[in-house]
Scaffold this active site. Sequence first.
Site, PDB file in Angstrom:
ATOM      1  N   LYS A  10       0.852  -1.102   0.055  1.00 35.28           N
ATOM      2  CA  LYS A  10      -0.048   0.043  -0.163  1.00 35.28           C
ATOM      3  C   LYS A  10       0.826   1.235  -0.197  1.00 35.28           C
ATOM      4  CE  LYS A  10       1.017   1.264   4.314  1.00 35.28           C
ATOM      5  NZ  LYS A  10       1.819   2.514   4.875  1.00 35.28           N
ATOM      6  N   PRO A  96      10.058  -4.124  -0.264  1.00 36.20           N
ATOM      7  CA  PRO A  96      10.730  -3.943   0.556  1.00 36.20           C
ATOM      8  C   PRO A  96      10.656  -3.613   2.034  1.00 36.20           C
ATOM      9  CG  PRO A  96      10.781  -2.276  -1.347  1.00 36.20           C
ATOM     10  CD  PRO A  96       9.238  -3.038  -1.416  1.00 36.20           C
ATOM     11  N   LEU A 101       5.325   0.392   3.188  1.00 37.32           N
ATOM     12  CA  LEU A 101       4.553   0.047   2.108  1.00 37.32           C
ATOM     13  C   LEU A 101       3.786  -1.229   2.677  1.00 37.32           C
ATOM     14  CD1 LEU A 101       7.077  -0.091  -0.855  1.00 37.32           C
ATOM     15  CD2 LEU A 101       5.418   1.561  -0.353  1.00 37.32           C
ATOM     16  N   GLY A 102       3.788  -1.253   4.115  1.00 40.23           N
ATOM     17  CA  GLY A 102       2.929  -2.340   5.028  1.00 40.23           C
ATOM     18  C   GLY A 102       3.214  -3.697   4.259  1.00 40.23           C
ATOM     19  N   GLY A 103       4.364  -3.932   4.246  1.00 43.68           N
ATOM     20  CA  GLY A 103       4.484  -5.672   3.522  1.00 43.68           C
ATOM     21  C   GLY A 103       4.539  -6.474   4.976  1.00 43.68           C
ATOM     22  N   ASP A 138      -2.666  -1.507  10.647  1.00 43.27           N
ATOM     23  CA  ASP A 138      -3.150  -1.398   9.221  1.00 43.27           C
ATOM     24  C   ASP A 138      -3.520  -2.806   8.560  1.00 43.27           C
ATOM     25  OD1 ASP A 138      -0.517  -2.243   9.292  1.00 43.27           O
ATOM     26  OD2 ASP A 138       0.086  -0.998   7.667  1.00 43.27           O
TER      27      ASP A 138
END
Length: 298
Positions: A10, A96, A101-103, A138
Amino acid sequence: MPVAARAHAKINLDLRVLGTRVDGFHELRTVFQAVALHDTVTCVPREGPLAIECDVAGVPLDHGNLVWRAADVLWRSIRRLGAPRDVLIRLDKRIPLQAGLGGGSADAAATLLALTRLWRVPVRASQLTDSAATLGADVPFFLSGGTALGLGRGDEVYPLADLPRHWIVLVIPGFGVSSADAYKWYDQERDLDRGPREPQHVPGPWPSRAAQMINDLEAPIARHHPEIDQMKLALRRAGALAAAMSGSGSTVFGLFQRRKDAVTAVTRLSGAGWRVMLTESLDRSAYTRSQRPRAVRF
């Protein structure tokens, strides 16, 4: 048979810190946007204790990984005793680490979905969302995707009209930023005069006024890592119609309406010493189709 699910990244089209809650967390208002970049989570049935494998170094392979905790939450929800077992979870990482980016959260949500199918857990969507919220602020967003408003700690998720398709250039520097550091720096500078924050126009016809591409964490982090501002300026000079830092960093993203312009920007920025990736926004229906768990063969 093994079950796989995609774990999409995201970006945050907007992120405002509204204050500190009585529970010690920060009160947020953010606009999430799902993108095509994704990890793949594969759950393989096998005898023995739960194990995690990953193709990227630095990813915890024990209960410090949200994936392990997701499996544990689901295991206990079906009233099984002890630690989760009889499954190997493979993480094919493309998002990454410590990049905003919420990985990790995306992997946790994908694990919930994949194991729900593998273990044939009869669970309602609301129950799955409640379980996701216990894992991280999130994580609930990653069960639905698209464009959404996040309130509270970011765990109260409300669908917005989907952002029209945009091409997104991600610029990732050689350093990561932990969420703990990001909010600590914000708190330390809370009383500083940060000057006016100019909203940016999100390009394209889009009825939502919830996103102005302002990230309250950006300035405090840029004071510790001036490269954030350099990346943002580089994206604008490369043709991005709007650019901002995502989440707690360290990724900075730029929005483009035409793919060829985004590809040109990737070429231009790739020689600057940063990792540069091209992706695109995903609306809610495309996200649901892409994320749906599926049986796989090896």
